[in-house]
Design a protein around this motif. Structure first.
Motif, PDB file in Angstrom:
ATOM      1  N   UNK A 145      12.738 -55.506 -18.383  1.00 35.62           N
ATOM      2  CA  UNK A 145      11.979 -54.812 -17.347  1.00 35.62           C
ATOM      3  C   UNK A 145      12.696 -53.551 -16.894  1.00 35.62           C
ATOM      4  N   UNK A 146      12.605 -53.266 -15.603  1.00 35.22           N
ATOM      5  CA  UNK A 146      13.127 -52.011 -15.055  1.00 35.22           C
ATOM      6  C   UNK A 146      14.625 -52.049 -14.783  1.00 35.22           C
ATOM      7  N   UNK A 147      15.421 -52.259 -15.810  1.00 35.14           N
ATOM      8  CA  UNK A 147      16.887 -52.202 -15.666  1.00 35.14           C
ATOM      9  C   UNK A 147      17.423 -51.158 -16.643  1.00 35.14           C
ATOM     10  N   UNK A 148      18.646 -50.705 -16.387  1.00 33.02           N
ATOM     11  CA  UNK A 148      19.231 -49.676 -17.257  1.00 33.02           C
ATOM     12  C   UNK A 148      19.554 -50.203 -18.652  1.00 33.02           C
ATOM     13  N   UNK A 208      18.810 -53.484 -20.672  1.00 33.04           N
ATOM     14  CA  UNK A 208      18.250 -54.815 -20.899  1.00 33.04           C
ATOM     15  C   UNK A 208      19.031 -55.518 -22.008  1.00 33.04           C
ATOM     16  N   UNK A 251      16.706 -49.394 -12.988  1.00 24.52           N
ATOM     17  CA  UNK A 251      16.784 -48.115 -13.707  1.00 24.52           C
ATOM     18  C   UNK A 251      16.353 -46.911 -12.856  1.00 24.52           C
ATOM     19  N   UNK A 271      11.422 -55.812 -11.638  1.00 22.47           N
ATOM     20  CA  UNK A 271      10.374 -54.817 -11.365  1.00 22.47           C
ATOM     21  C   UNK A 271      10.826 -53.879 -10.263  1.00 22.47           C
TER      22      UNK A 271
END
Ligand SMILES: Cc1cc2nc3c(=O)[nH]c(=O)nc-3n(C[C@H](O)[C@H](O)[C@H](O)COP(=O)(O)O)c2cc1C
Ligand code: SF4
Ligand code: FES
Lengths: 171, 427
Positions: free
Chosen positions: B244-247, B249, B272, B319
């Motif tokens: 998902x929305x991480x720098x 994964x 991120x 998220x």
């Protein structure tokens, strides 16, 4: 009426593989899925007559085999494109732009979701199934390989390469 | 974090996907030791490790093995490599990077349970991984670890890699058995449980890829040492998939109980693009959503349950504040609708109505009265479905509705998505 015998229509190696599978399992019926895979590997889809071959080889009714093959989404009853593109649209991919990727590929390939390009090279499908590569989202699977961390340009590059190369050898 | 690793301890060793490379790091010593210990001592060691199933239900592995009726043969072992839970990709990593570690674990379990046929059921989409495992199995046969008279004993063990063909429900253990028997992959009524009446009506154990990949360590290093890596309530380590929305994964092996969601998020580089954290889904697509107030909850079965969710199959989907929860819920519902096997009405019809409604809501054309219906539909599904798939098809939606009611309400009659309309699209 005498039923047509279709066993000849298959490559002998495919038939041998089906028989090997039949003898490997404690119950021959367990070889249904592997047998269908063997045929689809050769023909790219499962024509109706091929289900009869599986039934005959495994001692089942053709209806039994069809009931099984129709349950699973990866068995085709019609000829697909030479390469199958699946763009994952599940959550992790959705969060990182899969819908935009799918829309872009639809435009670029000139097909709608589910369609096959006019040159028969690609069948494009957006799928709600997570394809197990969420760490590289957004991703697409082309045949058996996954391509990850895509943006439209990278996806185009990958597909151009595949389109211009011979179909991958299955073994 | 430099905690001791179990599953990924050999990461980076050369040639790990070959028998030779794996033997160089001590591979298959666990199997040798297991054979010397004998079945009962192996089961005792697994019980001592406190290992709980990694396929989602977290059932204690040693206890499950103990359910096999004595003296009923043949028995079967099925390895669940169907990994299709949204957000999960750890079994794939374990198969790609450490295929022999898995096979050794399978053989240890097979010996402990005295089975002569072990099946690895792998999802159809993992075609490449299936071929990798087939190749690894062939090598294991050649090296004398599988086949007739394993390592010079009287014990024979066949390893059969079996490819599925695109059905999430085949990860449910009884559907898996039907599929393996060459039938439609629909669940069976329980009881009888597979341990008593499973594959071909015989006693059967179904275990997840990660569960079994722990066994070489547990046998060589001892169950107590494994347990001590985590906490008493949540022993051992676990491989978590962060996406998902991480720098950054990826998969991260961390000690259970001692690690928090925030630690995991940090391992993955944080949220991120400098954005704010909004919500997370632990456990995979089936589990309830959690919010920022839960970031310091430890990865402990009980603590996560108290927070209102579950560690499920070991995933964490993050998220950021640009995310529309209605959009996420709608994707998940589409997935369950597609994967419902059709056997029972509450799930087959329920997921249909649920997804039609979610589409209208997402497009901003559903009314408030319709939104109220969503809860009704879910209430009529939960607890009334034949297998857990139908229940889980309601969990994310209902939990998101409870946590972000205004987000759902603001979609009603808005004519578009009011959340994403303002912010630019993620990509
Ligand atoms: C709908 C559904 C899907 C499942 N999918 C999987 C799966 O892909 N892999 C898996 O290991 N377990 C899956 N499970 C859990 C299995 O039924 C079973 O509990 C597990 O394989 C047992 O192994 P374990 O005790 O080692 O965790 C699923 C369960 C349900 C209800
Ligand atoms: S709950 Fe859904 S998946 Fe499970 S048996 Fe019923 S229809 Fe099939
Ligand atoms: S969500 Fe796309 S691969 Fe998992």
């Amino acid at each position: 009426m005498v039923e047509a015998d279709h066993t000849d229509a298959l490559n002998p190696a495919t038939l041998a593989r089906i028989r090997q599978m039949r003898d490997l399992y404690p119950s021959p019926r367990s070889a249904v899925l592997p047998a269908l895979w063997a045929i689809q590997d050769e023909l790219a889809y499962l024509p109706a007559w091929s289900l009869e071959v599986v039934a005959t080889e495994l001692g089942l009714l053709a209806g039994d085999v069809e009931a099984v093959s129709s349950f699973y989404s990866m068995y085709f009853n019609h000829q697909p494109g030479r390469h199958q593109i699946q763009v994952c649209r599940n959550v992790s991919c959705g969060l990182r732009g899969s819908d935009e990727l799918l829309r872009h590929l639809e435009n670029w390939l000139g097909v709608e979701d589910g369609g096959t390009t006019t040159d028969g090279a690609f069948t494009l499908e957006g799928t709600v199934e997570c394809l197990g590569a969420c760490g590289g989202a957004p991703m697409m699977q082309v045949d058996r390989f996954s391509y990850e961390n895509l943006n439209p340009e990278r996806a185009e590059e990958v597909l151009t390469k595949i389109r211009n190369s011979e179909p991958r050898d299955l073994d | 974090m430099d905690d001791e690793k179990v599953l990924t301890r050999h990461l980076g060793a050369p040639g790990l996907t070959t028998v030779g490379g794996y033997e160089k790091v001590g591979g298959y010593q666990g199997l040798r030791k297991a054979i010397q210990m004998g079945p009962e001592a192996i089961v005792a060691e697994v019980k001592a490790s406190g290992l709980r199933g990694r396929g989602g239900a977290a059932f204690p592995t040693g206890t499950k093995w103990g359910f096999l009726p004595k003296d009923v043969f043949p028995r079967y072992l099925c390895v669940n490599a169907d990994e299709s839970e949204p957000g999960c990709f750890k079994d794939r990593v374990l198969m790609e990077e450490f295929p022999h570690q898995l096979l050794e674990g399978v053989l240890i379990a097979a010996y402990a349970l005295q089975v002569t046929h072990a099946f690895i059921y792998i999802r159809g989409e993992y075609r490449f991984q299936r071929e990798l495992l087939e190749r690894a199995a062939k090598e294991a046969y050649r090296a004398g670890y599988a086949g007739k008279g394993v390592l010079g004993t009287k014990w024979d063990c066949e390893l059969i890699v079996h490819g599925g063909a695109g059905a999430y429900i085949c990860g449910e253990e009884t559907a898996l058995l039907n599929s393996l028997e060459g039938r439609r992959g629909q669940p069976r009524l329980k009881p009888p449980f597979p341990a008593v009446k499973g594959l071909y009506g015989q006693p059967t154990v179904v275990n997840n890829v990660e569960t079994l990949s722990n066994l070489p360590y547990i046998v060589t290093e001892g169950g107590a040492r494994y347990a001590a890596l985590g906490t008493e309530a949540s022993p051992g380590t676990r491989l978590f998939c962060v996406s998902g929305h991480v720098e950054r994964p990826g998969t991260f092996e961390v000690p259970m109980g001692k690690t928090t969601f925030r630690d995991l998020l940090e391992l993955a580089g944080g949220v991120w693009r400098g954005r704010q954290f909004k919500a997370m889904q632990p456990g995979g697509g089936s589990m309830q959503v959690l919010g920022p107030q839960h970031l310091d909850v430890p990865l402990d079965f009980k603590a996560v349950a108290e927070a209102g969710s579950s560690l499920g199959a070991g995933a964490l989907v993050v998220m950021d504040d640009s995310t529309c929860l209605v959009d996420v819920a709608s994707r998940l519902v589409d997935f369950y609708r597609h994967e419902s096997c059709g056997k029972c009405v509450p799930c087959r019809e329920g997921t249909y109505f649920e997804s039609e409604l979610m589409h209208r809501l997402e497009a901003g054309i559903a009314s408030r009265a319709e939104l109220a219906e969503l809860s009704d539909i879910c209430a009529n599904m939960e607890g009334r479905c034949f297998c857990p798939l139908g229940d889980t098809a309601t969990w994310f939606v209902m939990s998101a509705l409870r946590m972000f009611p205004e987000e759902f309400e603001s979609h009603c009659g808005a004519g578009r998505c009011p959340v994403r309309a303002g912010s630019e699209v993620a990509a």
